[in-house]
Design a protein around this motif. Sequence first.
Motif: not given
Length: 98
Positions: A78, A82-85, A87
């Motif tokens: 993150i 990278q996209p939090a959801d 990951e």
Amino acid sequence: MELLRYLTADPDSFYKGVARNTLQANAKSSDIAINPDRLAIVTREMEHSVPAAFYLNLVTGNLTYTNLYSGVPALTAIRDGQPADAELKKYAMMLERQ
């Protein structure tokens, strides 16, 4: 020891009591009724946080803050953009497999 026995005898009422007191303390007036849906959500999240806290304590030991969070692959990804959801979902699946 009596406190530990009391707290472990009926954990549901302990969680509900803490949640109720917290919601009441945060209310603008003590006359405001606590929304049962909010109470249920807060209670459920409190119950989820205990296993997470125990897990983090067992996994990390006496690490510093930087070492603690740099070992969590989802947080590193993150922070790298990278996209939090996505990951967090990958990390949750990894933990469930363990």
